[in-house]
Each structure stands twice: as C-alpha cells, then as structure tokens.
Design a protein around this motif. Structure first.
Motif, PDB file in Angstrom:
ATOM      1  N   CYS A 192      37.094  46.726 118.079  1.00 61.66           N
ATOM      2  CA  CYS A 192      37.909  45.693 117.430  1.00 61.66           C
ATOM      3  C   CYS A 192      36.981  44.578 116.949  1.00 61.66           C
ATOM      4  CB  CYS A 192      38.935  45.104 118.403  1.00 61.66           C
ATOM      5  SG  CYS A 192      40.357  46.156 118.702  1.00 61.66           S
ATOM      6  N   LYS A 193      37.277  44.006 115.823  1.00 58.13           N
ATOM      7  CA  LYS A 193      36.392  42.971 115.297  1.00 58.13           C
ATOM      8  C   LYS A 193      36.445  41.708 116.151  1.00 58.13           C
ATOM      9  CE  LYS A 193      39.593  40.837 111.954  1.00 58.13           C
ATOM     10  NZ  LYS A 193      39.845  40.552 110.526  1.00 58.13           N
ATOM     11  N   TYR A 194      35.343  40.992 116.163  1.00 59.97           N
ATOM     12  CA  TYR A 194      35.295  39.696 116.839  1.00 59.97           C
ATOM     13  C   TYR A 194      36.015  38.665 115.980  1.00 59.97           C
ATOM     14  CZ  TYR A 194      33.620  35.394 118.921  1.00 59.97           C
ATOM     15  OH  TYR A 194      33.569  34.148 119.513  1.00 59.97           O
ATOM     16  N   LYS A 195      36.924  37.926 116.591  1.00 56.62           N
ATOM     17  CA  LYS A 195      37.631  36.856 115.889  1.00 56.62           C
ATOM     18  C   LYS A 195      37.814  35.687 116.838  1.00 56.62           C
ATOM     19  CE  LYS A 195      41.941  35.613 113.531  1.00 56.62           C
ATOM     20  NZ  LYS A 195      43.283  36.061 113.099  1.00 56.62           N
ATOM     21  N   TRP A 196      37.285  34.542 116.461  1.00 50.01           N
ATOM     22  CA  TRP A 196      37.435  33.334 117.273  1.00 50.01           C
ATOM     23  C   TRP A 196      38.919  33.020 117.441  1.00 50.01           C
ATOM     24  CZ3 TRP A 196      33.882  30.053 119.632  1.00 50.01           C
ATOM     25  CH2 TRP A 196      34.397  28.826 120.097  1.00 50.01           C
ATOM     26  N   GLY A 197      39.383  32.897 118.680  1.00 50.19           N
ATOM     27  CA  GLY A 197      40.781  32.593 118.958  1.00 50.19           C
ATOM     28  C   GLY A 197      41.685  33.807 118.992  1.00 50.19           C
ATOM     29  N   GLY A 198      41.155  34.990 118.662  1.00 49.86           N
ATOM     30  CA  GLY A 198      41.988  36.187 118.588  1.00 49.86           C
ATOM     31  C   GLY A 198      42.288  36.816 119.934  1.00 49.86           C
ATOM     32  N   LYS A 199      43.417  37.556 119.987  1.00 48.47           N
ATOM     33  CA  LYS A 199      43.823  38.249 121.207  1.00 48.47           C
ATOM     34  C   LYS A 199      44.482  39.592 120.904  1.00 48.47           C
ATOM     35  CE  LYS A 199      45.765  35.984 124.576  1.00 48.47           C
ATOM     36  NZ  LYS A 199      46.655  35.114 125.377  1.00 48.47           N
ATOM     37  N   THR A 200      44.245  40.155 119.684  1.00 49.50           N
ATOM     38  CA  THR A 200      44.966  41.352 119.282  1.00 49.50           C
ATOM     39  C   THR A 200      44.041  42.387 118.653  1.00 49.50           C
ATOM     40  OG1 THR A 200      45.457  40.768 116.978  1.00 49.50           O
ATOM     41  CG2 THR A 200      46.887  39.813 118.683  1.00 49.50           C
ATOM     42  N   PHE A 201      44.653  43.501 118.235  1.00 49.14           N
ATOM     43  CA  PHE A 201      43.935  44.585 117.562  1.00 49.14           C
ATOM     44  C   PHE A 201      43.288  44.131 116.263  1.00 49.14           C
ATOM     45  CE2 PHE A 201      48.377  44.582 116.269  1.00 49.14           C
ATOM     46  CZ  PHE A 201      48.292  44.641 114.885  1.00 49.14           C
ATOM     47  N   ASN A 202      43.753  43.040 115.693  1.00 46.58           N
ATOM     48  CA  ASN A 202      43.180  42.520 114.461  1.00 46.58           C
ATOM     49  C   ASN A 202      41.990  41.591 114.698  1.00 46.58           C
ATOM     50  OD1 ASN A 202      44.353  43.708 112.238  1.00 46.58           O
ATOM     51  ND2 ASN A 202      46.148  42.380 112.274  1.00 46.58           N
ATOM     52  N   GLY A 203      41.628  41.404 115.939  1.00 47.70           N
ATOM     53  CA  GLY A 203      40.493  40.555 116.264  1.00 47.70           C
ATOM     54  C   GLY A 203      40.689  39.862 117.601  1.00 47.70           C
ATOM     55  N   ILE A 204      39.604  39.743 118.352  1.00 48.88           N
ATOM     56  CA  ILE A 204      39.688  39.141 119.686  1.00 48.88           C
ATOM     57  C   ILE A 204      38.348  38.483 120.000  1.00 48.88           C
ATOM     58  CG2 ILE A 204      38.907  41.242 120.897  1.00 48.88           C
ATOM     59  CD1 ILE A 204      41.137  40.590 123.003  1.00 48.88           C
TER      60      ILE A 204
END
Length: 248
Positions: free
Chosen positions: A144-156
């Motif tokens: 799953c891609k790294y995303k600041w603030g994320g908690k889902t399949f779209n970024g975490i």
C-alpha cells in the motif's frame, strides 16, 4: 447539538484546519463514531470517539443512529449495487479494513449494509471478533502506498499502520508517534513477544528477530525490511537514531 454521529462515507480525510490546503492528519472510517464540536460553513470540527483525535472534515454523509453488527476484515471490500448479477452491478467503491457495518439483509453469500449496497460475506466478521495475530493484519497492507495521515488501502502512514490493528480489535492506541511512544512506555506487554521500534516521527514493528514491517516514506509504501539495514539507512539518510526499542 447532539453528541454522537457515525461516518457513512467509505472514509473521510481529517484535516488540521478547515481548508483543503491544510495537511491531512488522519482519517475516519465507515461506521466510526465522532462528535461535532463546531460547524463552520461547509466544515465540521470533530472529535473521534475511538482516539479523541480532533480535526476538520468537509460536510459529509453521517447518521445519528447506528448499531454496528459486523466489521470489514480484508484490506478492502468491494461494494455491489445488487447481488444477483455481480459483473453488471459491481461498483468501483470499497469499504476499508476495520470499517463497521450493520447487516440489514442477507442473500446467499451477500449482505446488504445500506440501501442498494451489498458486500460479500468473505469480507466481514462479527463486530466482537478479535484477531490476535497482528502480523496477519499488518501484512494486509504490504505494498500500500505511504500517505501522511492515511489509514486505508489508498494510503497509510507508519503510526496509522500500528494503530489500525488495535482499532480493529477495539483497543485504544494513540494516533501519532509521539503519543504512541508515551503510551507503549507504560504498556510494554501489549504486543506480546515482539518489538516496537521508534524513531522521532517514525515507528516500525518487527515480525521476527531480523525483519520489520513499516509504512516507510522514503520507499513510498508499506514493506518488510531488514531491521539492522533499516536502522542504518535511517541513521544515514535522516540522521535519526532509535529512540526506544521494546521487547516483551
């Protein structure tokens, strides 16, 4: 203003300030409970019930009455508009892992959780189900891609990856790394027989004596890495040393 509301969108970004130019600091999931502290034009200032996190969301779909019976157990669960013709009626919308739903109707291997919204039963389990194997859950997010603030399949992000295991099991853990360090310093036995490795602004979880899993910004995804190589890489590239390491 009533206190408790429940998210009816797949997930919602939680901003630091009421502006899309603001940073996304976290996310709330379908079925998650929150309080509205303030309404400002098309923005709500909210406080999540799970971890008391405060931020702003754009005015969205929510409900006042909700009694969840099940939760999502896979990385993402596809939503179907009608269960009799899966090809024709499957949507491109999903519910993320740990979302909470209420089963309204059943049809063969499908359940309806909202009007014209169906899920396959393989994607759900009862609300009180507990998964003790944290590695099994964390591995759902591999690549799953790294995303600041994320908690889902779209970024975490790294702290979200750690928190989501506990949120799924209805156990409290703070959202941000700085608060997680303080929390786990007091509750060292919460991850039995395994490590938590903290740096300033980063956390990783070991899955054995040689390897760890984390949402790693420089690699832009969730991945498994060698522990010693990771420590050296972070030291060299970010000039950060391990703050604390727990073995339970």
């Amino acid at each position: 203003m009533k206190n408790n509301f429940f998210c009816k969108s797949s997930y919602i970004d939680l901003y630091e300030y009421p502006s899309y130019k603001s940073k996304v600091s976290s996310q709330i999931l379908y079925g998650e409970k929150f309080k509205i502290l303030l309404k400002k034009k098309n923005w709500f200032k909210i406080k999540t019930s799970y971890d008391s996190y405060i931020g702003y969301i754009k005015k969205t779909h929510y409900t006042e009455k909700f009694n969840p019976t099940h939760k999502i157990i896979n990385l993402k669960a596809r939503i179907f508009k009608y269960p009799k013709n899966l090809v024709k009626y499957k949507s491109n919308n999903f519910l993320p892992f740990a979302s909470k739903i209420k089963v309204l109707k059943k049809y063969k291997n499908f359940i309806m959780f909202d009007k014209n919204k169906w899920l396959h039963i393989k994607d759900i389990n009862k609300i009180n189900y507990q998964e003790k194997n944290f590695i099994k859950i964390l591995k759902l997010f591999i690549n799953c891609k790294y995303k600041w603030g994320g908690k889902t399949f779209n970024g975490i992000d790294c702290s979200g990856l750690l928190q989501i295991f506990f949120q799924f099991n209805n156990k409290f853990v703070p959202r941000d790394t700085k608060d997680q360090i303080k929390f786990f310093n007091k509750k060292k036995k919460i991850l039995n027989k395994n490590y938590l490795i903290f740096w300033k602004g980063h956390v990783a979880i070991s899955i054995n004596k040689n390897s760890l899993i984390h949402a790693y910004g420089p690699k832009k995804k969730v991945l498994i890495m060698d522990i010693k190589k990771t420590i050296n890489e972070i030291r060299q590239n970010a000039n950060l040393e391990v703050i604390t390491k727990y073995k339970n």
